[in-house]
Design an enzyme around this catalytic site. Structure first.
Site, PDB file in Angstrom:
ATOM      1  N   SER A 137       5.728   7.146  -4.397  1.00  0.00           N
ATOM      2  CA  SER A 137       4.721   7.935  -5.116  1.00  0.00           C
ATOM      3  C   SER A 137       4.064   8.859  -4.102  1.00  0.00           C
ATOM      4  O   SER A 137       4.050   8.564  -2.905  1.00  0.00           O
ATOM      5  CB  SER A 137       3.666   6.985  -5.694  1.00  0.00           C
ATOM      6  OG  SER A 137       2.526   7.705  -6.115  1.00  0.00           O
ATOM      7  N   TYR A 150      -2.086  -0.546  -4.191  1.00  0.00           N
ATOM      8  CA  TYR A 150      -1.007   0.287  -4.750  1.00  0.00           C
ATOM      9  C   TYR A 150      -0.594   1.375  -3.751  1.00  0.00           C
ATOM     10  O   TYR A 150       0.596   1.544  -3.457  1.00  0.00           O
ATOM     11  CB  TYR A 150      -1.455   0.919  -6.073  1.00  0.00           C
ATOM     12  CG  TYR A 150      -0.396   1.823  -6.660  1.00  0.00           C
ATOM     13  CD1 TYR A 150       0.787   1.290  -7.173  1.00  0.00           C
ATOM     14  CD2 TYR A 150      -0.562   3.212  -6.684  1.00  0.00           C
ATOM     15  CE1 TYR A 150       1.774   2.119  -7.703  1.00  0.00           C
ATOM     16  CE2 TYR A 150       0.417   4.044  -7.211  1.00  0.00           C
ATOM     17  CZ  TYR A 150       1.585   3.487  -7.719  1.00  0.00           C
ATOM     18  OH  TYR A 150       2.574   4.314  -8.228  1.00  0.00           O
TER      19      TYR A 150
END
Ligand SMILES: NC(=O)c1ccc[n+]([C@@H]2O[C@H](COP(=O)([O-])OP(=O)(O)OC[C@H]3O[C@@H](n4cnc5c(N)ncnc54)[C@H](OP(=O)(O)O)[C@@H]3O)[C@@H](O)[C@H]2O)c1
Length: 259
Positions: A137, A150
């Site tokens: 990401s 995350y």
């Protein structure tokens, strides 16, 4: 016909990737927890005259990756392309975050991805062919207050993938790290980021568009690919700015707003 294993293929980017591979007549092994959704996807994609196998599995449970590998070994199924796509994030202050959310993110985004890579890579090296795509990401390019675990898991995925891509530079096996930015999938609802500026200001790309970028990146054997020019520019901008400033901006972007 080659066989592609996609984790997190019951929805979002993984489902869109599965559609692209199906259209180009690759056999599929689709993994996620929801057996019913997987069955629906399999039914839809079998129209492309391909074999679609589904495995309903919770990859946060440690023996899951080995269980999947052993099952495919028993069935004599070789994986030509591995797409480690399944992942999730949880919004909130780390001190208050439930332990199961923290460990779940690490188990899925880091441990399962690493284990699956380790399990399927040696046969690819031996066959002198194969592709792996790890979905990271743009979150992996800076620290992320309120999504600390995350963002850290995605930083791991980028570092790990680039390193092993380099180790394999003289082989015919490619490792691609694919970095989407904000994308309209079930991710925002699951992570609790729907009201954060990540989605409110940055907007989001469609899962179809993002998957197409990922599909091209893995088939071209690119080492690192960022989906969307604006996401690429944001990722580059963090490289030379002071880290404290980068973290402060990242916190502001993650904060929730009412409008
Ligand atoms: N959407 C974004 O804004 C965005 C941005 C950057 C990167 N990403 C990354 O892109 C990847 C795909 O995310 P997405 O946006 O497509 O999310 P999504 O719509 O929530 O899809 C996640 C997929 O992973 C599966 N999954 C979740 N937990 C699992 C588990 N414990 N075991 C096995 N499968 C599991 C889900 O299926 P089940 O629920 O059926 O298990 C689903 O198929 C993730 O790695 C995510 O971090 C997303």
């Amino acid at each position: 016909m080659s066989t592609v294993l996609i984790t997190g293929a019951s929805g979002g980017i993984g489902y869109e990737l599965a559609k692209l591979f199906a259209r180009d007549r690759h056999n599929l092994i689709l993994v996620a927890r929801s057996a019913d959704k997987l069955a629906q996807v399999a039914h839809e994609l079998q129209a492309h005259s391909i074999t679609v196998k589904t495995v309903a599995l919770d990859l946060t449970q440690p023996p899951a990756a080995k269980f999947l590998f052993d099952q495919l070994q028993r069935e004599n199924i070789a994986v030509d392309i591995l797409i480690n796509n399944a992942g999730f994030g949880t919004y909130g202050e780390f001190a208050q975050m439930p332990e199961e959310e923290i460990l779940g993110q690490i188990n899925l985004n880091v441990t399962a991805l690493t284990e699956l890579t380790r399990l399927f890579l040696p046969a690819m090296v031996q066959r002198r062919s194969g592709r792996i795509m790890n979905v990271a990401s743009t979150a992996g390019f800076q620290p992320g207050p309120y999504l600390a675990v995350y963002y850290a898991t995605k930083a791991y995925v980028i570092s790990f993938s680039e390193a092993i891509a380099n180790e394999l530079r003289h082989s015919s096996v490619t490792v691609t790290c694919f970095c989407p930015g904000a994308t309209h999938t079930g991710f925002a609802a699951r992570s609790g980021t729907e009201k954060s500026r990540i989605f409110r200001i940055l907007g989001g790309m469609s899962a179809e568009r993002v998957a197409l970028d990922g599909y091209r990146a893995v088939m071209e054997g690119r080492t690192l690919a960022i989906s969307g020019l604006h996401n690429w520019a944001i990722a580059q901008s963090t490289r030379f700015a002071p880290r404290k400033m980068v973290t402060a901006v990242s916190r502001w972007v993650a904060e929730k707003t009412e409008s």
